[in-house]
Write an enzyme that holds these catalytic residues in place. Structure first.
Site, PDB file in Angstrom:
ATOM      1  CE1 TYR A  33       1.153  -0.264   4.354  1.00  0.00           C
ATOM      2  CE2 TYR A  33       0.083   1.878   4.366  1.00  0.00           C
ATOM      3  CZ  TYR A  33       0.928   0.962   4.963  1.00  0.00           C
ATOM      4  OH  TYR A  33       1.533   1.270   6.146  1.00  0.00           O
ATOM      5  CE  LYS A 149       3.171   3.240   3.203  1.00  0.00           C
ATOM      6  NZ  LYS A 149       3.270   3.352   4.658  1.00  0.00           N
ATOM      7  CD  GLU A 182      10.100   1.935  10.732  1.00  0.00           C
ATOM      8  OE1 GLU A 182       9.914   2.902   9.983  1.00  0.00           O
ATOM      9  OE2 GLU A 182      10.090   0.754  10.330  1.00  0.00           O
ATOM     10  CG  LEU A 207       8.441   2.285   5.046  1.00  0.00           C
ATOM     11  CD1 LEU A 207       8.287   1.026   4.193  1.00  0.00           C
ATOM     12  CD2 LEU A 207       7.075   2.903   5.305  1.00  0.00           C
TER      13      LEU A 207
END
Ligand code: PLP
Length: 298
Positions: A33, A149, A182, A207
């Site tokens: 996505y 992702k 993250e 990411l």
């Protein structure tokens, strides 16, 4: 005004926007996505989002359901039909609909595409940024390909929920060596006591955030000192400033980590300045897509 969504070739009223129970996204979270900010009707940093989508599809060996140019047209059509000014647009591509079985389905199965958009209050983000947000740290229990992702987000969901239950806004995930990777849906940054901005390196368990990437460009352009290196929870607790980045949050100051104030507990000056600079440094798409437009050059 009634909402719409694009589902596999059709623009549908929201209530009728459905996917099949044997969609592999639903069965296996076998899909990818993108979330792209829309400001004043323009897609923000579309080129970088599409480059990341291309990479995610390649890594999972999922074919494009439509050409990238057709997707660009569909995204603009969804924004236009929603009459969206400020918002976010969501694009999801899965390996398609097939009888549940782990191996890839036959090549005749077409990947599935969903695109929908919703309003996002940028002024509310500015108000939140003036206050700053709280994060809590917790172990990073995700799989090893967080650079893709994918819609496989259950570990991120658990982390965000745990953060909310702890009265915080975001979870900062910590690797086995005690370094922050993250956030559950954001990249993590701190400013060291001697004024150096730090964020973890791409390719090292994070990411590649588009917002992160655009901000790195702004830092280079403006000669702001920064390093791409991992930092520990202890370093974060000693930081002069901290913030998160994502398409929806832009640059959002962090004022509490694990219940302890960051510096004086107020949003840092550099964080707020970078938030101010961000949308100037971002790329705004044209409203009409024309093949070969500079926004889609790669
Ligand atoms: N890290 C994770 C795990 C994310 O899910 C996201 C956004 O969804 C980000 C970072 C930030 O990426 P971007 O700046 O492209 O929104």
């Amino acid at each position: 005004m009634s909402r719409i969504a694009y589902v596999n070739g059709r623009y549908l009223p929201f209530r009728q926007a459905m996917v099949h129970i044997e969609d592999r996204g639903y069965q296996f979270s076998d899909g990818v996505y993108e979330v792209c900010l829309v400001q004043d009707g323009h897609l923000v940093d579309e080129r970088l989002h599409m480059a990341r989508l291309t990479r995610s599809l390649r890594e999972l060996q999922i074919r494009w359901p439509v050409t990238p140019s057709a997707l660009a047209v569909i995204m603009r059509e969804v924004v236009a039909r929603e009459r969206l000014r400020d918002g976010v647009i969501y694009v999801q591509i899965t390996r398609g609909v097939a009888t549940r079985n782990h191996p890839f389905p036959p090549a005749s199965v077409k990947p599935a595409l969903v695109v929908n958009a919703r309003p996002h209050d940028l002024a509310a983000g500015d108000r939140a940024a003036a206050e700053g947000i709280a994060v809590v740290t917790m172990p990073d229990i995700r799989w090893q390909r967080v650079d893709i992702k994918t819609v496989s987000l259950v570990a991120n969901v658990l982390a965000k929920e745990a953060a909310h239950q702890a009265g915080a806004d975001e979870a900062w995930l910590v690797d086995r060596d005690g370094y922050i990777t993250e956030g559950s849906s954001t990249n993590a940054w701190i400013v060291t006591p001697d004024g150096v901005l730090l964020t973890r390196r791409v390719g090292d368990g994070i990411l590649r955030g588009v917002t992160r990437e655009v901000l790195v460009g702004i830092l280079r352009r403006d000669g702001i000192r920064f390093e791409e290196r991992s930092f520990t929870v202890a370093e974060a607790l000693e930081a002069r400033e901290a913030f998160i980045t994502s398409a929806g949050n832009l640059v959002m100051p962090v004022v509490r980590i694990d219940g302890r104030p960051v510096a004086n507990g107020h949003p840092g000056q550099l964080s707020l300045m970078l938030r101010g600079l961000f949308l100037d440094g971002a790329e705004h798409s044209s409203l009409r897509f024309s093949p070969g437009s500079p926004n889609m050059s790669d």
